[in-house]
Design an enzyme around this catalytic site. Structure first.
Site, PDB file in Angstrom:
ATOM      1  CE  LYS A  23       1.545 -17.674  -3.451  1.00  0.00           C
ATOM      2  NZ  LYS A  23       0.788 -18.940  -3.578  1.00  0.00           N
TER       3      LYS A  23
ATOM      4  CG  ASP B 215     -13.535  -6.875   1.972  1.00  0.00           C
ATOM      5  OD1 ASP B 215     -13.511  -6.056   2.806  1.00  0.00           O
ATOM      6  OD2 ASP B 215     -13.871  -6.292   1.013  1.00  0.00           O
TER       7      ASP B 215
ATOM      8  CG  ASP C 160      -2.204 -20.038  -2.239  1.00  0.00           C
ATOM      9  OD1 ASP C 160      -1.802 -20.121  -1.170  1.00  0.00           O
ATOM     10  OD2 ASP C 160      -1.732 -20.781  -3.101  1.00  0.00           O
TER      11      ASP C 160
ATOM     12  CE1 TYR D  70      -3.623  -2.577   0.479  1.00  0.00           C
ATOM     13  CE2 TYR D  70      -4.777  -0.499   0.895  1.00  0.00           C
ATOM     14  CZ  TYR D  70      -4.613  -1.896   0.747  1.00  0.00           C
ATOM     15  OH  TYR D  70      -6.118  -2.506   0.527  1.00  0.00           O
TER      16      TYR D  70
ATOM     17  CG  ASP E  87      -7.873  -4.711   1.198  1.00  0.00           C
ATOM     18  OD1 ASP E  87      -8.914  -4.099   1.943  1.00  0.00           O
ATOM     19  OD2 ASP E  87      -8.036  -4.747  -0.022  1.00  0.00           O
TER      20      ASP E  87
HETATM   21  C1  IPM Z   1     -10.471  -1.199   3.491  1.00  0.00           C
HETATM   22  C2  IPM Z   1     -10.788  -0.603   2.522  1.00  0.00           C
HETATM   23  C3  IPM Z   1      -9.499   0.403   1.915  1.00  0.00           C
HETATM   24  C4  IPM Z   1      -8.130  -0.429   1.883  1.00  0.00           C
HETATM   25  C5  IPM Z   1      -9.459   1.248   0.809  1.00  0.00           C
HETATM   26  C6  IPM Z   1     -10.974   2.045   0.809  1.00  0.00           C
HETATM   27  C7  IPM Z   1      -8.445   2.110   0.369  1.00  0.00           C
HETATM   28  O1  IPM Z   1     -10.848  -1.408   1.400  1.00  0.00           O
HETATM   29  O2  IPM Z   1     -10.297  -0.489   4.692  1.00  0.00           O
HETATM   30  O3  IPM Z   1     -10.327  -2.402   3.793  1.00  0.00           O
HETATM   31  O4  IPM Z   1      -7.891  -1.007   1.012  1.00  0.00           O
HETATM   32  O5  IPM Z   1      -7.667  -0.580   3.124  1.00  0.00           O
HETATM   33 MN    MN Z   2     -10.900  -3.492   2.034  1.00  0.00          MN
END
Ligand code: IPM
Ligand code: MN
Length: 361
Positions: free
Chosen positions: A192, A252, A224, A145, A248
């Site tokens: 990884k 999710d 993975d 990042y 990240d």
């Molecule tokens: C998160 C989001 C952010 C990230 C984006 C909005 C930059 O997806 O907080 O997970 O990738 O960290």
């Molecule tokens: Mn995210």
């Protein structure tokens, strides 16, 4: 005398303002009923700040954050601002900037599925009925990042770089081990290492830290494989430790298998327990303004703020159990309702959680 805490509130774009409104209702109850005062001050951030000041993170907002004990963040971004150069876009210019500026290296994203609420999960019943309680720890201020990157349009060539210093891994790994001590004492560290050099350093460093925590059971898993194991058997996981990018992605996935991204709160904390607290799900512009967004991630983010930056575990636990009661009693917003039917609005979900909180006081 009540102890006072300054909270910078940054509702932002999309569903941010409407879910923040529900968090405000909780704050009002806290200020009335508990021996602390959360002194809120609102600031512009994200696309709305670009529209007003041509800057996703105006100086006033940064100054306001500096004066605060913690930041309660909504969400930023949307199609309207996607044409801007990447550095000016709300995500990079506000959220990523704040993470780096305040050195918020420790990102905590808890995702839980009570076994009674198995039907919230998109997973097969025999898996979801076991429930799970996962804490995803994500390194937040390093890795790809923030590495060197370039996009050369004329050559149609671009690169990003993943890089870590050992110290960056040490500090987040230590926190993960400390958190694991308060839980089931299991960490799976994600990498990884069969391909990436940064992952080899990551694995070696985490192994070294683990020597100081003999009671914690550490294992390593390739990213993975982890995405697969999480949907096959999430109940096996406790704490997951990840680099910025892997965290990240996995956070999710954890959110989705627990029911909805609209229920995942997130704490981003620095060495002094100053933190930014935000729903992990984003601004969801397609459902903004319709009073259907799930406010739970925002309310749980407030609870994390109270737990980690203010240190009041009692109030945080009360908020968490009020949210749990709402879910157990079958109150659901559209995203978690079965077949998209019989759901309640954002406002009503906020009100019901408030009602259950008041009952507990
Ligand atoms: C998160 C989001 C952010 C990230 C984006 C909005 C930059 O997806 O907080 O997970 O990738 O960290
Ligand atoms: Mn995210």
């Amino acid at each position: 005398m009540k102890k006072k805490y300054n909270i910078a509130v940054l509702p932002g774009d999309g569903i941010g303002p409407e879910i923040m409104k529900q968090a405000y209702k909780i704050i009002q109850i806290i200020n009335q009923k508990f021996p602390i005062v959360l002194n809120t001050q609102e600031y512009d951030v994200g696309g709305i700040a670009i529209d007003k000041f041509n800057n996703a993170l105006p100086k006033d907002t940064i100054e306001g954050c500096k004066k605060s004990h913690a930041i309660l963040f909504g969400s930023v971004g949307g199609n309207k601002w996607n044409h801007l150069p990447e550095e000016k876009r709300p995500e990079k210019a506000s959220l990523l900037f704040l993470r780096k500026k305040f050195d918020l290296f420790l990102n905590i994203r808890p995702s839980k599925l009570e076994s009674e609420l198995f039907y919230l999960s998109p997973l097969r019943q025999d898996i979801s009925k076991k429930g799970f309680d996962i804490m995803c720890i994500r390194e937040l201020t390093g890795g790809i990042y923030f590495g060197k990157s370039e996009y050369d349009k004329s050559k149609e060539y671009a690169f990003d770089t993943e890089n870590y210093f050992k110290n960056e891994i040490i500090r987040v790994a230590k926190k993960a081990f400390q958190l694991a001590q308060t839980r089931k004492k299991k960490i799976v560290s994600i990498d990884k290492a069969n391909v990436l050099k940064t992952s080899i350093l990551w694995r070696k460093t985490v192994d070294e830290i683990s020597i100081n925590f003999p009671e914690i059971k550490l294992s390593h898993m390739y990213i993975d494989n982890a995405t697969m194991q999480l949907i096959r058997n999430p109940s096996k996981f406790d704490v997951i430790l990840c680099s910025n990018l892997f965290g990240d992605i996995l956070s999710d996935e954890c959110a989705e298998i627990s029911g909805s991204i609209g229920m995942l709160p997130s704490a981003s904390i620095n060495e002094n327990n100053f933190g930014l607290y935000e729903p992990a799900g984003g601004s969801a512009p397609e459902i903004a303004g319709k009073n259907i967004a799930n406010p739970i991630a925002q309310i749980l983010s407030l609870s994390m703020l109270i737990r980690y930056s203010i240190g009041n575990i009692k109030i945080a636990d009360l908020i968490d159990s009020s949210v749990k009661e709402a879910l157990l009693k079958n109150f659901k917003t559209k995203d978690i309702s079965r077949n998209g039917e019989n759901y309640i609005s954002t406002e009503d979900m906020g009100n019901i959680i408030c009602k259950f909180l008041l009952k507990r006081i």
